[in-house]
Motif scaffolding. Structure first.
Motif, PDB file in Angstrom:
ATOM      1  N   HIS A 127       0.832  -1.198   0.000  1.00 16.20           N
ATOM      2  CA  HIS A 127       0.000   0.000   0.000  1.00 16.20           C
ATOM      3  C   HIS A 127       0.868   1.249   0.000  1.00 16.20           C
ATOM      4  O   HIS A 127       1.788   1.352   0.817  1.00 16.20           O
ATOM      5  N   PRO A 128       0.630   2.201  -0.919  1.00 19.38           N
ATOM      6  CA  PRO A 128      -0.287   2.142  -2.065  1.00 19.38           C
ATOM      7  C   PRO A 128       0.222   1.178  -3.127  1.00 19.38           C
ATOM      8  O   PRO A 128       1.348   0.687  -3.044  1.00 19.38           O
ATOM      9  N   GLN A 129      -0.599   0.933  -4.129  1.00 19.89           N
ATOM     10  CA  GLN A 129      -0.260  -0.053  -5.152  1.00 19.89           C
ATOM     11  C   GLN A 129       0.470   0.620  -6.329  1.00 19.89           C
ATOM     12  O   GLN A 129      -0.016   1.594  -6.889  1.00 19.89           O
ATOM     13  N   THR A 130       1.626   0.066  -6.659  1.00 22.40           N
ATOM     14  CA  THR A 130       2.342   0.494  -7.858  1.00 22.40           C
ATOM     15  C   THR A 130       2.110  -0.535  -8.967  1.00 22.40           C
ATOM     16  O   THR A 130       1.698  -1.671  -8.696  1.00 22.40           O
ATOM     17  N   GLU A 131       2.427  -0.147 -10.183  1.00 21.06           N
ATOM     18  CA  GLU A 131       2.214  -1.048 -11.323  1.00 21.06           C
ATOM     19  C   GLU A 131       3.098  -2.290 -11.260  1.00 21.06           C
ATOM     20  O   GLU A 131       2.806  -3.289 -11.935  1.00 21.06           O
ATOM     21  N   THR A 132       4.154  -2.258 -10.462  1.00 24.05           N
ATOM     22  CA  THR A 132       5.034  -3.422 -10.356  1.00 24.05           C
ATOM     23  C   THR A 132       4.518  -4.459  -9.362  1.00 24.05           C
ATOM     24  O   THR A 132       5.027  -5.582  -9.330  1.00 24.05           O
ATOM     25  N   TYR A 133       3.506  -4.099  -8.566  1.00 23.65           N
ATOM     26  CA  TYR A 133       2.957  -5.042  -7.584  1.00 23.65           C
ATOM     27  C   TYR A 133       2.139  -6.111  -8.301  1.00 23.65           C
ATOM     28  O   TYR A 133       1.290  -5.794  -9.137  1.00 23.65           O
ATOM     29  N   PRO A 237       1.432  -0.972 -18.097  1.00 26.10           N
ATOM     30  CA  PRO A 237       0.192  -0.446 -17.529  1.00 26.10           C
ATOM     31  C   PRO A 237       0.405   0.838 -16.730  1.00 26.10           C
ATOM     32  O   PRO A 237       1.469   1.042 -16.147  1.00 26.10           O
ATOM     33  N   PHE A 238      -0.648   1.668 -16.718  1.00 27.98           N
ATOM     34  CA  PHE A 238      -0.665   2.888 -15.921  1.00 27.98           C
ATOM     35  C   PHE A 238      -1.825   2.823 -14.932  1.00 27.98           C
ATOM     36  O   PHE A 238      -2.964   2.572 -15.340  1.00 27.98           O
ATOM     37  N   ASN A 239      -1.534   3.070 -13.660  1.00 20.15           N
ATOM     38  CA  ASN A 239      -2.602   3.280 -12.684  1.00 20.15           C
ATOM     39  C   ASN A 239      -3.269   4.617 -12.985  1.00 20.15           C
ATOM     40  O   ASN A 239      -2.598   5.643 -13.074  1.00 20.15           O
ATOM     41  N   LEU A 240      -4.585   4.610 -13.126  1.00 18.84           N
ATOM     42  CA  LEU A 240      -5.353   5.848 -13.287  1.00 18.84           C
ATOM     43  C   LEU A 240      -6.394   5.909 -12.170  1.00 18.84           C
ATOM     44  O   LEU A 240      -7.335   5.110 -12.134  1.00 18.84           O
ATOM     45  N   GLY A 241      -6.187   6.819 -11.255  1.00 15.58           N
ATOM     46  CA  GLY A 241      -7.091   6.971 -10.123  1.00 15.58           C
ATOM     47  C   GLY A 241      -6.663   8.161  -9.289  1.00 15.58           C
ATOM     48  O   GLY A 241      -5.645   8.791  -9.553  1.00 15.58           O
ATOM     49  N   ASN A 242      -7.464   8.461  -8.286  1.00 12.95           N
ATOM     50  CA  ASN A 242      -7.163   9.582  -7.399  1.00 12.95           C
ATOM     51  C   ASN A 242      -6.506   9.037  -6.132  1.00 12.95           C
ATOM     52  O   ASN A 242      -7.082   8.192  -5.458  1.00 12.95           O
ATOM     53  N   PRO A 243      -5.300   9.495  -5.788  1.00 14.78           N
ATOM     54  CA  PRO A 243      -4.590   8.930  -4.636  1.00 14.78           C
ATOM     55  C   PRO A 243      -5.077   9.425  -3.276  1.00 14.78           C
ATOM     56  O   PRO A 243      -4.533   9.025  -2.250  1.00 14.78           O
ATOM     57  N   VAL A 244      -6.109  10.291  -3.255  1.00 14.79           N
ATOM     58  CA  VAL A 244      -6.621  10.797  -1.980  1.00 14.79           C
ATOM     59  C   VAL A 244      -7.515   9.729  -1.355  1.00 14.79           C
ATOM     60  O   VAL A 244      -8.559   9.376  -1.902  1.00 14.79           O
ATOM     61  N   GLU A 245      -7.117   9.220  -0.205  1.00 12.78           N
ATOM     62  CA  GLU A 245      -7.763   8.069   0.429  1.00 12.78           C
ATOM     63  C   GLU A 245      -8.820   8.527   1.426  1.00 12.78           C
ATOM     64  O   GLU A 245      -8.651   9.518   2.122  1.00 12.78           O
ATOM     65  N   ILE A 246      -9.926   7.771   1.498  1.00  8.13           N
ATOM     66  CA  ILE A 246     -11.008   8.119   2.402  1.00  8.13           C
ATOM     67  C   ILE A 246     -11.664   6.844   2.912  1.00  8.13           C
ATOM     68  O   ILE A 246     -11.758   5.850   2.179  1.00  8.13           O
ATOM     69  N   THR A 247     -12.097   6.842   4.187  1.00  2.00           N
ATOM     70  CA  THR A 247     -12.801   5.666   4.724  1.00  2.00           C
ATOM     71  C   THR A 247     -14.257   5.692   4.262  1.00  2.00           C
ATOM     72  O   THR A 247     -14.799   6.735   3.874  1.00  2.00           O
ATOM     73  N   MET A 248     -14.904   4.533   4.359  1.00  2.00           N
ATOM     74  CA  MET A 248     -16.302   4.446   3.952  1.00  2.00           C
ATOM     75  C   MET A 248     -17.202   5.274   4.867  1.00  2.00           C
ATOM     76  O   MET A 248     -18.203   5.850   4.418  1.00  2.00           O
ATOM     77  N   ILE A 249     -16.868   5.343   6.138  1.00  2.00           N
ATOM     78  CA  ILE A 249     -17.649   6.184   7.060  1.00  2.00           C
ATOM     79  C   ILE A 249     -17.524   7.653   6.665  1.00  2.00           C
ATOM     80  O   ILE A 249     -18.521   8.387   6.634  1.00  2.00           O
ATOM     81  N   GLU A 250     -16.318   8.091   6.335  1.00  4.02           N
ATOM     82  CA  GLU A 250     -16.125   9.486   5.916  1.00  4.02           C
ATOM     83  C   GLU A 250     -16.885   9.781   4.629  1.00  4.02           C
ATOM     84  O   GLU A 250     -17.482  10.855   4.474  1.00  4.02           O
ATOM     85  N   LEU A 251     -16.861   8.845   3.692  1.00  3.72           N
ATOM     86  CA  LEU A 251     -17.599   9.032   2.441  1.00  3.72           C
ATOM     87  C   LEU A 251     -19.091   9.173   2.719  1.00  3.72           C
ATOM     88  O   LEU A 251     -19.754  10.075   2.188  1.00  3.72           O
ATOM     89  N   GLN A 277      -8.228  -2.051   1.712  1.00  5.47           N
ATOM     90  CA  GLN A 277      -7.714  -0.726   1.355  1.00  5.47           C
ATOM     91  C   GLN A 277      -7.288  -0.728  -0.109  1.00  5.47           C
ATOM     92  O   GLN A 277      -6.913  -1.760  -0.657  1.00  5.47           O
ATOM     93  N   ARG A 278      -7.369   0.431  -0.712  1.00  2.51           N
ATOM     94  CA  ARG A 278      -7.033   0.540  -2.128  1.00  2.51           C
ATOM     95  C   ARG A 278      -6.629   1.987  -2.390  1.00  2.51           C
ATOM     96  O   ARG A 278      -7.405   2.906  -2.155  1.00  2.51           O
ATOM     97  N   ARG A 279      -5.399   2.165  -2.857  1.00  4.42           N
ATOM     98  CA  ARG A 279      -4.953   3.518  -3.212  1.00  4.42           C
ATOM     99  C   ARG A 279      -3.884   3.406  -4.285  1.00  4.42           C
ATOM    100  O   ARG A 279      -2.904   2.680  -4.126  1.00  4.42           O
ATOM    101  N   PRO A 280      -4.050   4.138  -5.391  1.00  2.68           N
ATOM    102  CA  PRO A 280      -3.066   4.030  -6.466  1.00  2.68           C
ATOM    103  C   PRO A 280      -1.847   4.901  -6.222  1.00  2.68           C
ATOM    104  O   PRO A 280      -1.947   6.026  -5.734  1.00  2.68           O
ATOM    105  N   ASN A 281      -0.693   4.382  -6.561  1.00  2.00           N
ATOM    106  CA  ASN A 281       0.485   5.225  -6.761  1.00  2.00           C
ATOM    107  C   ASN A 281       0.432   5.655  -8.229  1.00  2.00           C
ATOM    108  O   ASN A 281       0.471   4.811  -9.125  1.00  2.00           O
ATOM    109  N   ILE A 282       0.327   6.969  -8.482  1.00  2.00           N
ATOM    110  CA  ILE A 282       0.168   7.443  -9.868  1.00  2.00           C
ATOM    111  C   ILE A 282       1.419   8.160 -10.375  1.00  2.00           C
ATOM    112  O   ILE A 282       1.347   8.925 -11.352  1.00  2.00           O
ATOM    113  N   ASP A 283       2.557   7.890  -9.756  1.00  2.00           N
ATOM    114  CA  ASP A 283       3.803   8.531 -10.209  1.00  2.00           C
ATOM    115  C   ASP A 283       4.081   8.249 -11.679  1.00  2.00           C
ATOM    116  O   ASP A 283       4.535   9.125 -12.425  1.00  2.00           O
TER     117      ASP A 283
END
Length: 312
Positions: A127-133, A237-251, A277-283
């Motif tokens: 965590h976070p997930q990179t394309e090499t994982y 492959p390219f990770n495409l997503g928003n790296p800002v993480e939020i819990t389900m309660i917060e959402l 948990q799920r969060r992209p590394n978008i470097d």
């Protein structure tokens, strides 16, 4: 410069319909293909009178014989409720569909982009997930028809690239939301918004501390187009997503505030193999595509809530 003829499979779906608009607005021709298993005719109404838009009802698990310059392969049910309804057909769509579209790209020498998914990482141990994982996926679980189908599709893409020099692009999509989501797709954003607008209890699976990152649909579609425009040696492959993480309660709390709903939170057991948990590394996307999300969650939720109000 002459316009391109662009094939979008799954073009009547949530992402596909936004991509159709983006391509048409750029002055190119769109050939939209969908079998309406989860796509909706209503999404295509704004384009039906455009001379640059053509629709073909077709299942990508069968070959398609057309002439195109670019292919976006988006065809596949993407929510757990939909892809688990007919898991065998989900695998056919992801695997045989990918093979058919790759065969078409090989024959026409078209660029082809695969809409892959963060689900290929499974319930990640990194965590976070990179394309090499390489992922942590249950190959015999309820979600495997989608997870493993998409993993196999990526394998096919890279084998066609190595063996036949097909011009491939692979995008790994993380949680995306926005107008045109299906109200009954079982995804967390649509679930929470629909329940809040109806005054129903907000259903949270697990303890609500599991996290996701949410990318607004316009940002994701911009990433698709940027990826397709790269040189042939840029495959992803390219990770495409928003790296800002939020819990389900917060959402849920954000959606309650934005809707003014008095709905209460209720907690249910976590489904099998649901990632904690799920969060992209978008470097890689920042460097290779000059891309990163621009739309803040609050603004995107406002637009999505407004859309669902028109449906409900």
């Amino acid at each position: 410069m002459s316009s391109k003829r662009v094939l979008i499979t799954g073009g009547a779906g949530f992402l596909g319909s936004h991509l159709c608009k983006k391509i048409l607005d750029a002055g190119d021709e769109v050939l939209c293909v969908d079998n309406f298993s989860t796509g909706r005719r209503a999404h295509l109404v704004p384009f039906q009178d455009s001379p640059n838009f053509e629709f073909v009802r077709h299942d990508v698990s069968f070959p398609l014989h057309v002439e195109v310059d670019e292919i976006y392969n988006l065809a596949c049910p993407a929510s757990p409720i939909h892809y688990q309804t007919d898991p065998v057909q989900t695998i056919k769509t992801t695997v045989i569909g990918a093979m058919n579209m790759l065969g078409l790209a090989k024959r026409t020498e078209a660029k082809i982009m695969q809409a892959s998914t963060s689900e290929i990482y499974g319930d990640p141990l990194v965590h976070p997930q990179t394309e090499t994982y390489l992922g942590n996926v249950n190959p015999i679980g309820l979600r495997a028809c989608y997870d493993e189908g998409k993993r196999c599709a990526e394998t096919l893409f890279f084998d066609y690239y190595r063996q036949h020099q097909v011009k491939i692009k692979v995008a790994r999509i993380f949680n995306t939301y926005g107008p045109h989501m299906h109200p009954d797709d079982g995804r967390v954003v649509s679930n929470f918004i629909v329940q809040a607008l109806r005054g129903e209890q907000i259903t949270i699976y697990g303890n609500g501390n599991q996290t996701r990152c949410f990318c607004y649909v316009s940002d994701l579609i911009d990433g698709f187009v940027r990826l397709m425009s790269t040189n042939v040696d840029v495959t992803g492959p390219f990770n495409l997503g928003n790296p800002v993480e939020i819990t389900m309660i917060e959402l849920a709390e954000n959606i309650l505030k934005l809707t003014g709903s008095k709905s209460k939170l209720v907690f249910m057991p976590l489904p099998q193999d649901d990632p904690k948990q799920r969060r992209p590394n978008i470097d890689k996307a920042r460097d290779g595509l000059d891309w990163e999300p621009k739309v803040p969650l609050r603004e995107g939720l406002k637009e999505t809530i407004a859309y669902f109000k028109t449906l409900l």
